[in-house]
Design a protein around this motif. Structure first.
Motif, PDB file in Angstrom:
ATOM      1  N   LYS A 178       0.872  -1.170   0.000  1.00  9.61           N
ATOM      2  CA  LYS A 178       0.000   0.000   0.000  1.00  9.61           C
ATOM      3  C   LYS A 178       0.910   1.221   0.000  1.00  9.61           C
ATOM      4  O   LYS A 178       1.881   1.269   0.752  1.00  9.61           O
ATOM      5  CB  LYS A 178      -0.862  -0.012   1.258  1.00  9.61           C
ATOM      6  CG  LYS A 178      -2.277   0.360   0.964  1.00  9.61           C
ATOM      7  CD  LYS A 178      -3.205   0.282   2.120  1.00  9.61           C
ATOM      8  CE  LYS A 178      -4.540   0.867   1.674  1.00  9.61           C
ATOM      9  NZ  LYS A 178      -5.037   0.261   0.420  1.00  9.61           N
ATOM     10  N   ILE A 179       0.618   2.176  -0.858  1.00 11.56           N
ATOM     11  CA  ILE A 179       1.389   3.417  -0.852  1.00 11.56           C
ATOM     12  C   ILE A 179       0.819   4.326   0.236  1.00 11.56           C
ATOM     13  O   ILE A 179      -0.389   4.552   0.305  1.00 11.56           O
ATOM     14  CB  ILE A 179       1.319   4.107  -2.228  1.00 11.56           C
ATOM     15  CG1 ILE A 179       1.949   3.209  -3.303  1.00 11.56           C
ATOM     16  CG2 ILE A 179       2.000   5.473  -2.189  1.00 11.56           C
ATOM     17  CD1 ILE A 179       3.428   2.913  -3.109  1.00 11.56           C
ATOM     18  N   VAL A 180       1.700   4.819   1.085  1.00  9.87           N
ATOM     19  CA  VAL A 180       1.270   5.720   2.160  1.00  9.87           C
ATOM     20  C   VAL A 180       2.092   7.007   2.061  1.00  9.87           C
ATOM     21  O   VAL A 180       3.164   7.023   1.471  1.00  9.87           O
ATOM     22  CB  VAL A 180       1.487   5.091   3.557  1.00  9.87           C
ATOM     23  CG1 VAL A 180       0.551   3.904   3.763  1.00  9.87           C
ATOM     24  CG2 VAL A 180       2.932   4.642   3.739  1.00  9.87           C
ATOM     25  N   GLY A 181       1.565   8.058   2.633  1.00 11.40           N
ATOM     26  CA  GLY A 181       2.308   9.312   2.633  1.00 11.40           C
ATOM     27  C   GLY A 181       2.184   9.970   3.979  1.00 11.40           C
ATOM     28  O   GLY A 181       1.348   9.585   4.791  1.00 11.40           O
ATOM     29  N   GLN A 182       3.049  10.913   4.265  1.00  5.78           N
ATOM     30  CA  GLN A 182       2.887  11.668   5.504  1.00  5.78           C
ATOM     31  C   GLN A 182       3.586  13.014   5.360  1.00  5.78           C
ATOM     32  O   GLN A 182       4.534  13.168   4.584  1.00  5.78           O
ATOM     33  CB  GLN A 182       3.398  10.902   6.714  1.00  5.78           C
ATOM     34  CG  GLN A 182       4.884  10.666   6.785  1.00  5.78           C
ATOM     35  CD  GLN A 182       5.239   9.724   7.945  1.00  5.78           C
ATOM     36  OE1 GLN A 182       5.633   8.591   7.759  1.00  5.78           O
ATOM     37  NE2 GLN A 182       5.111  10.230   9.159  1.00  5.78           N
ATOM     38  N   GLU A 183       3.098  13.968   6.112  1.00 10.27           N
ATOM     39  CA  GLU A 183       3.640  15.332   6.056  1.00 10.27           C
ATOM     40  C   GLU A 183       4.796  15.472   7.027  1.00 10.27           C
ATOM     41  O   GLU A 183       4.930  14.727   7.976  1.00 10.27           O
ATOM     42  CB  GLU A 183       2.540  16.339   6.440  1.00 10.27           C
ATOM     43  CG  GLU A 183       1.313  16.297   5.550  1.00 10.27           C
ATOM     44  CD  GLU A 183       1.591  16.724   4.121  1.00 10.27           C
ATOM     45  OE1 GLU A 183       2.506  17.543   3.921  1.00 10.27           O
ATOM     46  OE2 GLU A 183       0.916  16.225   3.207  1.00 10.27           O
ATOM     47  N   ASP A 184       5.626  16.492   6.796  1.00 10.71           N
ATOM     48  CA  ASP A 184       6.629  16.865   7.791  1.00 10.71           C
ATOM     49  C   ASP A 184       5.925  17.423   9.024  1.00 10.71           C
ATOM     50  O   ASP A 184       4.819  17.949   8.931  1.00 10.71           O
ATOM     51  CB  ASP A 184       7.555  17.960   7.233  1.00 10.71           C
ATOM     52  CG  ASP A 184       8.706  17.358   6.440  1.00 10.71           C
ATOM     53  OD1 ASP A 184       9.312  16.405   6.933  1.00 10.71           O
ATOM     54  OD2 ASP A 184       8.965  17.842   5.337  1.00 10.71           O
ATOM     55  N   HIS A 185       6.568  17.301  10.165  1.00  4.98           N
ATOM     56  CA  HIS A 185       5.972  17.865  11.382  1.00  4.98           C
ATOM     57  C   HIS A 185       6.783  19.050  11.874  1.00  4.98           C
ATOM     58  O   HIS A 185       7.874  19.295  11.423  1.00  4.98           O
ATOM     59  CB  HIS A 185       5.888  16.790  12.472  1.00  4.98           C
ATOM     60  CG  HIS A 185       4.830  15.762  12.162  1.00  4.98           C
ATOM     61  ND1 HIS A 185       3.618  15.709  12.775  1.00  4.98           N
ATOM     62  CD2 HIS A 185       4.823  14.775  11.236  1.00  4.98           C
ATOM     63  CE1 HIS A 185       2.918  14.708  12.273  1.00  4.98           C
ATOM     64  NE2 HIS A 185       3.627  14.135  11.344  1.00  4.98           N
TER      65      HIS A 185
END
Lengths: 229, 229
Positions: free
Chosen positions: A222-229
């Motif tokens: 599954k391709i997942v993404g996340q933002e910088d914090h």
């Protein structure tokens, strides 16, 4: 009135599945037929194509399909899908090459070489997808997809967790295939040029290893993404 | 009493990060230091190693590290990690080869060749991991990992969605690296023999394409599974 006419996300087309006698071809036929497309099953002999259509009618009575020789199927299909074993990829494509000009070929080939199917063995061209594109030339838009999806799940009426990496040199062709991936109930991603088919092809052996060595069935990605914090 | 002694999942070791001057090396240093390991930062000159340690102290004051020349770092580390650009992989390994016998080398190298970093360009050996194993010989347990993880996220105190594919010929070495992956806060998977490093290496270019073409940041992969119904 035009504005009241129900429009579909994608035109309904005729899809020719070469080697549609296997689990993956059968699964795609079922899902795309349900989405409104016309299905042609191609095989090396008319008898095998007929047997595949009979088999399909048995496991999915609501999936009509027309049996044809591979060359005729490639001519008849708006879109052509190749789902043959790796060892038959080149010979099958050579037999249908002239019928593919101007079309999208969805190549599902994974270079698994028995007995070591859990070991990545990409061909000298870098990937099966690249090999198809080199063989067919630029007149054919080769797009690779579905290499990581468990064929058995495609045949079942279930949501499939596994995403689909869609590689090919023409964005317009990848866009069309991503639509078809979504019509089959999966999530598709632009994976880049045909060279990048290597990633999805190699991943199949990795998933075989994961199925063997971890407590998990039908592993997929599954391709997942996340933002910088 | 032995039964009351707190035991840790893995022994605390000294980890030498060659090329620990980059974002990925820095991120791994921070996370493994936090897990209790001793960190050595290796570089081509003592000055660069010292600069990397100073940089690390600035962004993570609680992460002590010892600067060393690559060859000394490789000797001193119980486990050695290679995080240099693809172009320096071979020359760096040649300089430390004799110090690696009997050890695990975690190779994080991704064969990205500018300017086309979004196009898979695996080396003639099939993968950077395989290239390292061929160069170092069977006395060194090469294990590849972390090729798909966004380096910036490693440096931050956040949960990382992306899983890690762990390839290598020795299961005992992959097991150890999977422990280290988990100590860094990520999920690791047995990806099979070193040839299978090709999948993770190729995936990096695919993830670059996905970041470009979809509304997603720091894309990564997650391994999912599902049962038959």
């Amino acid at each position: 009135m035009a504005t009241k006419t129900a429009t579909t996300a994608s035109a309904k087309q005729s899809i020719a599945i070469l080697g549609g006698t296997g689990d993956l071809g059968t699964g795609l036929a079922i899902r795309w037929s349900k989405a409104g497309h016309t299905i042609i099953i191609g095989s090396r002999t008319q008898e095998k194509a007929q047997a595949a259509v009979d088999h399909l009618a048995k496991i999915s009575p609501k999936t009509p399909a027309t049996p044809m020789l591979n060359a005729d199927a490639a001519k008849a299909g708006d879109i052509v899908v190749l789902t043959v074993p790796f060892a038959h990829q080149v010979s099958t494509l050579e037999g249908v090459k002239s019928a593919l000009a101007g079309k999208i070929l969805i190549d599902v080939t994974v270079p698994l070489i028995p007995p070591k199917v859990g070991t990545v063995q990409l061909p000298p061209e870098g990937s099966a997808g690249k090999r198809a594109q080199l063989l067919l030339g630029d007149a054919v838009m080769v797009v690779t997809a579905f290499q990581n999806v468990a064929a058995h799940l495609l045949q079942q009426d279930v949501h499939i967790e596994c995403d689909v990496l869609v590689a090919g040199n023409k964005k317009v062709a990848r866009d069309r295939v991503i639509e078809l991936v979504e019509e089959a109930g999966l999530r598709g991603w632009h994976a880049g040029p045909i060279e990048n088919s290597a990633a999805a092809e190699a991943l199949t052996s990795v998933l075989i290893q994961i199925n063997r060595r971890h407590d998990i069935s039908h592993s997929g990605l599954k391709i997942v993404g996340q933002e910088d914090h």
